[in-house]
Motif scaffolding. Structure first.
Motif, PDB file in Angstrom:
ATOM      1  N   LYS A 180       9.550  72.164 106.264  1.00  0.00           N
ATOM      2  CA  LYS A 180       9.686  70.951 105.865  1.00  0.00           C
ATOM      3  C   LYS A 180       8.942  70.729 106.793  1.00  0.00           C
ATOM      4  CE  LYS A 180      13.637  70.634 103.116  1.00  0.00           C
ATOM      5  NZ  LYS A 180      14.136  71.662 103.340  1.00  0.00           N
ATOM      6  N   THR A 181       8.082  69.434 106.519  1.00  0.00           N
ATOM      7  CA  THR A 181       6.727  68.828 107.289  1.00  0.00           C
ATOM      8  C   THR A 181       8.068  68.031 108.636  1.00  0.00           C
ATOM      9  OG1 THR A 181       7.359  67.357 106.181  1.00  0.00           O
ATOM     10  CG2 THR A 181       5.649  68.696 106.067  1.00  0.00           C
ATOM     11  N   GLN A 234       6.486  72.532 109.288  1.00  0.00           N
ATOM     12  CA  GLN A 234       4.821  72.743 109.064  1.00  0.00           C
ATOM     13  C   GLN A 234       4.583  70.638 110.280  1.00  0.00           C
ATOM     14  OE1 GLN A 234       3.206  71.772 105.841  1.00  0.00           O
ATOM     15  NE2 GLN A 234       1.084  70.878 106.725  1.00  0.00           N
ATOM     16  N   PHE A 255       3.172  67.752 112.711  1.00  0.00           N
ATOM     17  CA  PHE A 255       2.235  66.661 112.592  1.00  0.00           C
ATOM     18  C   PHE A 255       1.921  66.138 113.764  1.00  0.00           C
ATOM     19  CE2 PHE A 255       2.654  67.309 107.964  1.00  0.00           C
ATOM     20  CZ  PHE A 255       1.009  67.931 108.199  1.00  0.00           C
ATOM     21  N   ARG A 315       3.083  61.783 105.369  1.00  0.00           N
ATOM     22  CA  ARG A 315       3.173  63.410 105.118  1.00  0.00           C
ATOM     23  C   ARG A 315       4.137  64.186 105.729  1.00  0.00           C
ATOM     24  NH1 ARG A 315      -2.590  65.691 107.016  1.00  0.00           N
ATOM     25  NH2 ARG A 315      -1.667  66.770 106.245  1.00  0.00           N
ATOM     26  N   SER A 316       5.149  63.234 106.367  1.00  0.00           N
ATOM     27  CA  SER A 316       6.700  63.852 107.491  1.00  0.00           C
ATOM     28  C   SER A 316       8.024  64.040 106.712  1.00  0.00           C
ATOM     29  CB  SER A 316       6.820  63.814 109.316  1.00  0.00           C
ATOM     30  OG  SER A 316       5.086  63.763 109.639  1.00  0.00           O
TER      31      SER A 316
END
Ligand code: 3PG
Length: 310
Positions: A135-136, A159, A161, A189-190
């Motif tokens: 997952k982000t 992943q 950020f 994106r998260s």
């Protein structure tokens, strides 16, 4: 003349950590005073009156408390965030304020993941949940706690950020984290966003509908930072509009918001009963001892490294 150092902790350290802090103070030839688990401001106003230095946690050190201190030269916040201390008034009275950055970061990071797993597994209700691997994760601010969260996240196979306009690109790269150019991009994106933003005049109420509504499906925000950074009315609005969004916090929101979260969104939210990110034996020892050593360094050697109100 010998110094008096006050350890004032409304939420006390472990006994072992407290005893080690006292040992460092006494070892320097100073007098140690301990005020733990106190209720109301009265005991603090009295105890700080003749202190040369004080070690505190989230204890409120406002103008009244600073005004009651007759000899105070230094307050050390045994922890990261010092929004509980009126640093401007302290400066006007020539009182230095320090924090102990990084000392409780791992404890906070571990709690963030404990809470993330708890929610991702439906509060352990036995039904099918989801995993964090693959997952982000977006880190909103990348200080010591953000970096510790990144380390744990890598172990989970996430992943990662991060958005932090005050951090240089090479610092993200060294941590194996991908920097993004804006908070908007981070939330877009998260699947998970972990908050590490300090409470300042600029950040108060800064996380609300504009950012939260950008989260992808199932988006989850974990707040181990400060309650003030959340726009609570807008959080409730987003939770009502988006049945997939989840919110986890180690800092209780206002009573009204807490009641609304419990009543309307209990399955998708979780708030710890008492803020406990830094409540581990290790973090108590790390932050407490660092604070005591910084006080000795300040008085004995003029060390000023961690002063936050220069
Ligand atoms: C910090 O800013 O260091 C953390 O929020 C921990 O706060 P506490 O010492 O009051 O638990």
């Amino acid at each position: 003349m010998s110094k008096t150092v006050l350890l004032a902790t409304e939420k006390p350290f472990s006994a072992a950590a407290r005893d080690e802090v006292v040992a460092i103070i006494k070892g320097a030839g100073y007098t140690a005073r301990v005020l733990e688990s106190y209720k109301g401001k009265g005991p603090l106003l009295e105890a700080i009156a003749d202190a040369d230095a004080a070690i505190v946690r989230s204890d409120i050190i406002d103008a009244e408390v600073l005004g009651a201190a007759k000899k105070l030269a230094l307050v050390v916040r045994a922890g990261a965030g010092y929004d509980n201390i009126d640093t401007a008034t302290a400066k006007s009275k020539n009182i230095a304020v320090m924090n102990t950055p990084g000392q409780n970061a791992n404890a906070v990071a571990e709690l963030a993941f404990g809470m993330l797993v708890y929610l991702a597994r439906g509060k352990f209700d036995g039904k099918t949940g989801s995993e964090l691997r693959g997952k982000t994760l977006g880190l909103h601010a990348f200080g010591a706690v953000g970096r510790a969260v990144a380390t744990v996240a890598k172990g989970f196979g996430m992943q990662v950020f991060a958005y932090d306009p005050f951090v240089k690109p090479e610092q993200f790269q060294a941590a194996g984290v991908e920097p993004v150019g804006s908070a908007e991009e981070l939330y877009k994106r998260s699947q998970y966003v972990s908050l590490h933003v300090p409470a300042t005049a600029e950040t108060k109420n800064s996380i609300g509908k504009k950012l939260l509504s950008l989260l992808p499906k199932g988006g989850t925000v974990v707040n181990t930072a400060r309650k003030e950074i959340i726009n609570e009315a807008e959080l409730l609005e987003v939770l009502a509009e988006r049945q997939d969004i989840r919110y986890i916090s180690d800092i209780a929101p206002s009573d009204a918001t807490a009641a609304a979260l419990k009543e309307k969104f209990d399955k998708r939210t979780f708030i710890t009963a008492v803020k406990q990110g830094a409540q581990t034996e290790e973090a108590n020892v790390n932050a407490g001892l660092a604070a005591a050593r910084q006080i000795v360094g300040f008085f004995e050697r003029g060390e000023k490294q961690f002063i936050v109100n220069p």
